[in-house]
Design a protein around this motif. Structure first.
Motif, PDB file in Angstrom:
ATOM      1  N   ARG A   1     -85.726 -20.807  48.342  1.00  0.00           N
ATOM      2  CA  ARG A   1     -84.849 -22.135  48.588  1.00  0.00           C
ATOM      3  C   ARG A   1     -84.522 -22.431  47.048  1.00  0.00           C
ATOM      4  O   ARG A   1     -85.410 -22.931  46.266  1.00  0.00           O
ATOM      5  CB  ARG A   1     -85.384 -23.052  49.410  1.00  0.00           C
ATOM      6  CG  ARG A   1     -85.438 -22.395  51.147  1.00  0.00           C
ATOM      7  CD  ARG A   1     -85.896 -23.672  51.940  1.00  0.00           C
ATOM      8  NE  ARG A   1     -86.010 -23.291  53.126  1.00  0.00           N
ATOM      9  CZ  ARG A   1     -84.941 -23.173  54.028  1.00  0.00           C
ATOM     10  NH1 ARG A   1     -83.807 -23.949  53.689  1.00  0.00           N
ATOM     11  NH2 ARG A   1     -85.138 -22.787  55.335  1.00  0.00           N
ATOM     12  N   LEU A   2     -83.275 -22.617  46.855  1.00  0.00           N
ATOM     13  CA  LEU A   2     -83.019 -23.114  45.520  1.00  0.00           C
ATOM     14  C   LEU A   2     -82.309 -24.368  45.830  1.00  0.00           C
ATOM     15  O   LEU A   2     -81.294 -24.516  46.689  1.00  0.00           O
ATOM     16  CB  LEU A   2     -82.062 -22.305  44.631  1.00  0.00           C
ATOM     17  CG  LEU A   2     -82.717 -21.010  44.344  1.00  0.00           C
ATOM     18  CD1 LEU A   2     -81.601 -20.099  43.835  1.00  0.00           C
ATOM     19  CD2 LEU A   2     -83.609 -21.100  43.518  1.00  0.00           C
ATOM     20  N   GLY A   3     -82.394 -25.455  44.800  1.00  0.00           N
ATOM     21  CA  GLY A   3     -81.755 -26.731  44.856  1.00  0.00           C
ATOM     22  C   GLY A   3     -80.561 -26.527  44.107  1.00  0.00           C
ATOM     23  O   GLY A   3     -80.514 -25.520  43.102  1.00  0.00           O
ATOM     24  N   LEU A   4     -79.624 -27.359  44.096  1.00  0.00           N
ATOM     25  CA  LEU A   4     -78.513 -27.502  43.650  1.00  0.00           C
ATOM     26  C   LEU A   4     -78.708 -27.639  41.970  1.00  0.00           C
ATOM     27  O   LEU A   4     -79.119 -28.507  41.650  1.00  0.00           O
ATOM     28  CB  LEU A   4     -77.350 -28.309  44.125  1.00  0.00           C
ATOM     29  CG  LEU A   4     -75.867 -28.505  43.258  1.00  0.00           C
ATOM     30  CD1 LEU A   4     -75.137 -27.108  43.273  1.00  0.00           C
ATOM     31  CD2 LEU A   4     -75.016 -29.463  43.793  1.00  0.00           C
ATOM     32  N   LYS A   5     -78.441 -26.791  41.198  1.00  0.00           N
ATOM     33  CA  LYS A   5     -78.731 -26.642  39.584  1.00  0.00           C
ATOM     34  C   LYS A   5     -77.313 -27.332  39.094  1.00  0.00           C
ATOM     35  O   LYS A   5     -76.146 -26.486  38.963  1.00  0.00           O
ATOM     36  CB  LYS A   5     -79.041 -25.582  39.178  1.00  0.00           C
ATOM     37  CG  LYS A   5     -79.456 -26.073  37.695  1.00  0.00           C
ATOM     38  CD  LYS A   5     -80.170 -24.502  37.084  1.00  0.00           C
ATOM     39  CE  LYS A   5     -80.686 -24.943  35.659  1.00  0.00           C
ATOM     40  NZ  LYS A   5     -79.500 -25.165  34.770  1.00  0.00           N
ATOM     41  N   LEU A   6     -77.206 -28.592  38.768  1.00  0.00           N
ATOM     42  CA  LEU A   6     -76.134 -29.053  38.039  1.00  0.00           C
ATOM     43  C   LEU A   6     -75.839 -28.617  36.483  1.00  0.00           C
ATOM     44  O   LEU A   6     -77.217 -28.801  36.005  1.00  0.00           O
ATOM     45  CB  LEU A   6     -75.893 -30.505  38.258  1.00  0.00           C
ATOM     46  CG  LEU A   6     -75.656 -31.072  39.553  1.00  0.00           C
ATOM     47  CD1 LEU A   6     -75.801 -32.635  39.703  1.00  0.00           C
ATOM     48  CD2 LEU A   6     -74.694 -30.675  40.146  1.00  0.00           C
ATOM     49  N   PRO A   7     -74.879 -28.073  36.083  1.00  0.00           N
ATOM     50  CA  PRO A   7     -74.923 -27.727  34.713  1.00  0.00           C
ATOM     51  C   PRO A   7     -74.853 -29.035  33.714  1.00  0.00           C
ATOM     52  O   PRO A   7     -74.556 -30.031  34.138  1.00  0.00           O
ATOM     53  CB  PRO A   7     -73.598 -27.006  34.531  1.00  0.00           C
ATOM     54  CG  PRO A   7     -72.637 -27.548  35.520  1.00  0.00           C
ATOM     55  CD  PRO A   7     -73.795 -27.689  36.934  1.00  0.00           C
ATOM     56  N   ASP A   8     -75.738 -28.657  32.692  1.00  0.00           N
ATOM     57  CA  ASP A   8     -75.650 -29.749  31.659  1.00  0.00           C
ATOM     58  C   ASP A   8     -74.445 -29.606  30.990  1.00  0.00           C
ATOM     59  O   ASP A   8     -73.805 -28.839  30.705  1.00  0.00           O
ATOM     60  CB  ASP A   8     -76.911 -29.076  30.597  1.00  0.00           C
ATOM     61  CG  ASP A   8     -78.198 -29.135  31.028  1.00  0.00           C
ATOM     62  OD1 ASP A   8     -78.516 -30.150  32.080  1.00  0.00           O
ATOM     63  OD2 ASP A   8     -79.185 -28.325  30.679  1.00  0.00           O
ATOM     64  N   THR A   9     -74.101 -31.281  30.577  1.00  0.00           N
ATOM     65  CA  THR A   9     -72.828 -31.167  29.844  1.00  0.00           C
ATOM     66  C   THR A   9     -72.952 -32.161  28.717  1.00  0.00           C
ATOM     67  O   THR A   9     -73.950 -32.941  28.517  1.00  0.00           O
ATOM     68  CB  THR A   9     -71.944 -32.096  31.065  1.00  0.00           C
ATOM     69  OG1 THR A   9     -72.230 -33.109  31.469  1.00  0.00           O
ATOM     70  CG2 THR A   9     -71.537 -31.073  32.057  1.00  0.00           C
TER      71      THR A   9
ATOM     72  N   SER B   1     -77.734 -32.478  14.224  1.00  0.00           N
ATOM     73  CA  SER B   1     -77.072 -33.605  14.719  1.00  0.00           C
ATOM     74  C   SER B   1     -78.000 -34.655  15.179  1.00  0.00           C
ATOM     75  O   SER B   1     -77.508 -35.920  15.130  1.00  0.00           O
ATOM     76  CB  SER B   1     -75.976 -33.180  15.957  1.00  0.00           C
ATOM     77  OG  SER B   1     -76.876 -32.783  16.801  1.00  0.00           O
ATOM     78  N   GLY B   2     -79.129 -34.396  15.447  1.00  0.00           N
ATOM     79  CA  GLY B   2     -80.384 -35.319  16.022  1.00  0.00           C
ATOM     80  C   GLY B   2     -80.017 -35.659  17.500  1.00  0.00           C
ATOM     81  O   GLY B   2     -80.732 -36.423  18.061  1.00  0.00           O
ATOM     82  N   LEU B   3     -79.125 -34.811  18.228  1.00  0.00           N
ATOM     83  CA  LEU B   3     -78.977 -34.957  19.553  1.00  0.00           C
ATOM     84  C   LEU B   3     -80.336 -34.591  20.332  1.00  0.00           C
ATOM     85  O   LEU B   3     -80.767 -33.441  19.847  1.00  0.00           O
ATOM     86  CB  LEU B   3     -77.814 -34.196  20.199  1.00  0.00           C
ATOM     87  CG  LEU B   3     -76.621 -34.841  19.590  1.00  0.00           C
ATOM     88  CD1 LEU B   3     -75.328 -33.695  20.431  1.00  0.00           C
ATOM     89  CD2 LEU B   3     -76.099 -36.104  20.247  1.00  0.00           C
ATOM     90  N   GLN B   4     -80.937 -35.367  21.077  1.00  0.00           N
ATOM     91  CA  GLN B   4     -82.209 -34.817  21.736  1.00  0.00           C
ATOM     92  C   GLN B   4     -81.552 -34.427  23.160  1.00  0.00           C
ATOM     93  O   GLN B   4     -82.141 -34.836  24.137  1.00  0.00           O
ATOM     94  CB  GLN B   4     -82.846 -36.106  21.779  1.00  0.00           C
ATOM     95  CG  GLN B   4     -83.484 -36.750  20.818  1.00  0.00           C
ATOM     96  CD  GLN B   4     -84.110 -35.881  19.844  1.00  0.00           C
ATOM     97  OE1 GLN B   4     -85.125 -35.356  20.349  1.00  0.00           O
ATOM     98  NE2 GLN B   4     -83.871 -35.813  18.413  1.00  0.00           N
ATOM     99  N   LYS B   5     -81.128 -33.337  23.142  1.00  0.00           N
ATOM    100  CA  LYS B   5     -80.613 -32.594  24.541  1.00  0.00           C
ATOM    101  C   LYS B   5     -80.795 -31.104  24.146  1.00  0.00           C
ATOM    102  O   LYS B   5     -80.876 -30.665  23.143  1.00  0.00           O
ATOM    103  CB  LYS B   5     -79.098 -32.658  24.748  1.00  0.00           C
ATOM    104  CG  LYS B   5     -78.929 -34.269  24.982  1.00  0.00           C
ATOM    105  CD  LYS B   5     -77.305 -34.461  25.411  1.00  0.00           C
ATOM    106  CE  LYS B   5     -76.899 -35.776  25.751  1.00  0.00           C
ATOM    107  NZ  LYS B   5     -75.677 -36.024  26.307  1.00  0.00           N
TER     108      LYS B   5
END
Length: 306
Positions: free
Chosen positions: A108-116, A243-247
């Motif tokens: 079973r897979l939960g809904l995986k929301l895309p990263d934005t 850029s230093g973004l922590q994502k």
């Protein structure tokens, strides 16, 4: 019973996927990799390596049990789906009568929301691009900026970006022609700013010694060859680190951001589907995720009992 080897079956399956199904090289590679994972499991098991014609549901269950301990649910589901298609192909070619994967349940897979990314995040990434960056005498800074803008403003997949041709550019009409999954073509609007950046790169591109097979390819490396998927990932990774973004950000994140920002600003879901090249609108519907603050804004703006 056929005396064909696993390699022969896989090769024939590859031809079927490419010629009959029209699937992309990357999708076919994933199918082959998943089948070879099964072959490796069979080779390491105590039993003799059986032909795909003779493989049983019990063996598939053992294989699925093993990968369930090693892989994430989403990867397991993809492997099971790929094997099911492979054995359906064997039935289609009259090698088998039944599919040993038919009764195997996927996790079973939960809904995986895309990263934005936010618009501010994207501006931050673009701002760290060094437009004076050169390698072996070729200015690649302007190329990199055009790549990022193209990913975000057109919502392209990586394979679509690397395969984009100069002959696919219809700037006078405000569109580019994109060759998507299964070689399905679509026209995507392209903004004036992205056109401007691409034109700068085209002027630089004229001074590169271009390989014959890449004469019509838009984005090239300093040697004049078509960029690989891995190179696009590397370009994005370096920019994100700078850029230093922590994502966690990949080229596909820009595609997700493209769709999400359009939807949040009132774009029609059907229009987004066409621009993304989704065969089914249910795939596009994943972008209907909106944070709580956005939901509150909708209620406060439109509901009569706000």
């Amino acid at each position: 019973m056929s005396s064909m080897s696993w390699t022969s079956f896989i090769t024939d399956f590859e031809h079927f996927l490419r010629l009959e199904r029209g699937l992309s090289v990357n999708t076919i590679s994933n199918y082959k990799y998943d089948i070879k994972r099964l072959v490796t499991f069979l080779e390491k098991s105590n039993t003799k390596l059986v032909s795909p014609i003779d493989i049983t549901e019990a063996t598939i269950q053992e294989f699925v049990y093993k990968i369930s301990k090693e892989l994430k649910s989403r990867t397991q589901a993809r492997i099971i789906s790929g094997l099911r298609i492979f054995f359906d192909y064997l039935i289609f070619e009259n090698y088998r009568d039944t599919n040993p994967v038919d009764q195997i349940e996927s996790p079973r897979l939960g809904l995986k929301l895309p990263d934005t990314l936010s618009v501010k995040d994207i501006d931050t990434i673009i701002s760290v691009i060094d437009l004076n960056y050169q390698f072996r005498g070729v200015n690649l800074g302007h190329r990199n900026k055009a790549i990022v803008e193209c990913l975000y403003s057109c919502g392209l997949r990586v394979s679509e970006l690397t395969g984009l041709k100069i002959s696919d550019l219809f700037f006078d009409e405000g569109f580019i022609k994109v060759s998507g999954k299964g070689n399905k073509e679509r026209f995507v609007p392209i903004g004036k700013n992205t056109q401007y950046l691409i034109n700068i790169w085209l002027d630089i591109r004229k001074h590169i010694d271009i390989a014959q097979e890449s004469k019509d390819i838009l984005f090239l490396n300093y040697k004049g060859n078509k960029l690989t998927r891995a190179m696009i990932f590397t370009i994005i990774k370096k920019l994100v680190n700078k850029s230093g973004l922590q994502k966690t950000i990949s080229p596909h994140t820009f595609r997700h951001s493209f769709a999400t920002h359009l939807l949040e600003n009132g774009a029609d879901l059907r229009a987004i589907q066409l621009m993304l090249g989704h065969e089914s609108i249910t795939t596009t519907e994943i972008y209907t995720h909106i944070d709580k603050s956005q939901l509150n804004k909708v209620i406060n703006t439109f509901h009569p009992r706000k």
